[in-house]
Motif scaffolding. Structure first.
Motif: not given
Length: 418
Positions: A94-100, A102
């Motif tokens: 998934y893509v981390d919402p904080i640092n973008g 993977t």
């Protein structure tokens, strides 16, 4: 009977708090000095313990400063940001919402090939491992390191370990080694239960002693990974974590304090029994017990343990009620709290073995091991289980692994960096 607990004597322990530099700090300085190749793609194998001195997650720091080209973050058990409980998977990529970035769930990987495929999928050219270990073989982060190293060898990429302190020190080495038939994710290689090594030292040991026999690497001409260990500065083997000047970050949901890490190499064996190891309360592994223990029998049990005069520890009776999806959840349990009174003389594994023997002797109708013989995975073989079932005392069980311990010490000495 005189027993050797496998530790080197020292005349002076750390008397005042020091300030060490972690492997990450040394590496970060090297990046700033232009000594690290910024043109390569990096994947960080990290978790919430992977922090700067100011407690910022290293990955967030690296993204913010744009120092390296990061292509993925790979989390071990409990996940990159610590959102998973023991044994839980956080799912796929998934893509981390904080640092973008993977985020990959490395705890899902069961083989070296899984790691290799992840490296290839994300375009990784360098894998970087930086996770705080607690000094016990069955704590799974070092198995993650071993598996990810094997995957890096398969993928033909470089592997970097940023070293961190062993929080329970680097002097005491204790316990039996893993037999071939008992190897598992809580013990991939034949190292002792309390290894007394840093993750950097373990990486060197794994690379030079054990990767050569990894079945998935059999087709490789070179069965080692291209390994670089970035040493700490200022750490000495006699240091406990408080001596380092670093702030403690709980390493997993049930490893909240440094006190927990001290008892864990021995009290972690309680997980191989039907007794509650204290998960679901504030002091797991320091407090253990069961719903059939109470009143006079509990007092007699505690008195008997204290009569053993085990070095550096005393026990007191303690009632507790585990919460959540744990053994004996929402049930009042009676048990003991393990108080370490002298860390230098305390020996976690003989203490844990003494507790197991005392449970067997005081509660023969109720004390049982788990039916899957998980105790064998934790201790490395069936030896402890067989001796425990035969009625052997704790001294006999401790004596049973001394030859293995001596053999491991000889191998271990070749890879000590400090």
């Amino acid at each position: 009977m005189k027993l050797s607990f496998g530790f080197a004597a020292v005349s002076l322990f750390s008397l005042a708090s020091a300030t060490i530099r972690t492997g990450f700090e040394v590496w970060d300085e090297a990046i700033g000095a232009g000594c690290v190749d910024k043109s390569l793609n990096y994947s960080m194998i990290v978790n919430p313990t992977s922090v700067t001195r100011n407690l910022e997650l290293e990955v967030d720091y690296l993204v913010r400063t744009k120092e390296l080209n990061l292509v993925s973050v790979i989390g071990p058990e409990h996940g990159f940001r610590g959102s998973g409980q023991a044994g839980e998977s956080i799912g796929g990529d998934y893509v981390d919402p904080i640092n973008g970035l993977t985020v990959v769930d490395g705890y899902n990987f069961k083989t070296a090939a899984n790691w290799r495929d992840s490296y290839i999928r994300t375009g990784t050219q360098v894998a970087v491992f930086d996770i705080q270990d607690v000094g016990s073989r069955f704590y799974t982060y070092i198995s993650t390191m071993y598996d990810s190293m094997a995957g890096a060898a398969l993928a033909g990429i470089k592997y970097v370990v940023l070293d961190r302190p062993n929080p329970i020190g680097g002097i005491v080495v204790d316990g039996g080694i893993v037999s071939a038939g008992s190897a598992s994710f809580v013990g991939r290689t034949p190292i002792t239960q309390q290894h007394g090594m840093t993750v950097g030292e373990l990486a060197l040991l794994f690379n030079n002693e054990y990767l050569s026999s990894h079945p998935e690497l059999s087709g490789l001409a070179n069965k080692k990974v291209d390994l670089q260990v970035i040493k700490m500065q200022g750490w000495t083997r006699d240091m406990f974590y408080e001596d380092t000047g670093l702030k403690w970050v709980l390493t997993s949901p049930n490893m909240p304090t440094i006190d927990t890490t001290m008892v864990y190499p021995g009290m972690g064996m309680i997980e191989g029994t039907t007794i509650s190891e204290g998960r679901g309360i504030t002091k797991p592994f320091e407090i253990i017990g069961a719903n059939f223990i109470k009143d006079v029998p509990m007092k007699n049990w505690v008195d008997g343990l204290n009569a053993l005069n085990l070095p550096g520890v005393i026990f007191r009776p303690q009632y507790f009620t585990p919460q959540g999806k744990q053994k004996m959840a929402d049930t009042m349990c009676g048990g003991i709290e393990v108080h370490v009174t002298d860390r230098k003389s305390f020996r976690a594994i003989p203490t844990g073995i003494a507790v197991l023997c005392s449970l067997r002797d005081n509660f023969p109708a109720d004390f049982t091991l788990t039916t899957n013989n998980y105790i064998d995975s934790l201790t490395g073989s069936s030896t402890l289980r067989n001796l425990l079932n035969s009625g052997a005392n704790y001294q006999t069980i401790v004596q049973s692994y001394q030859d293995q311990l001596a053999q491991f010490l000889t191998i271990r000495n070749k890879y000590l960096l400090y």
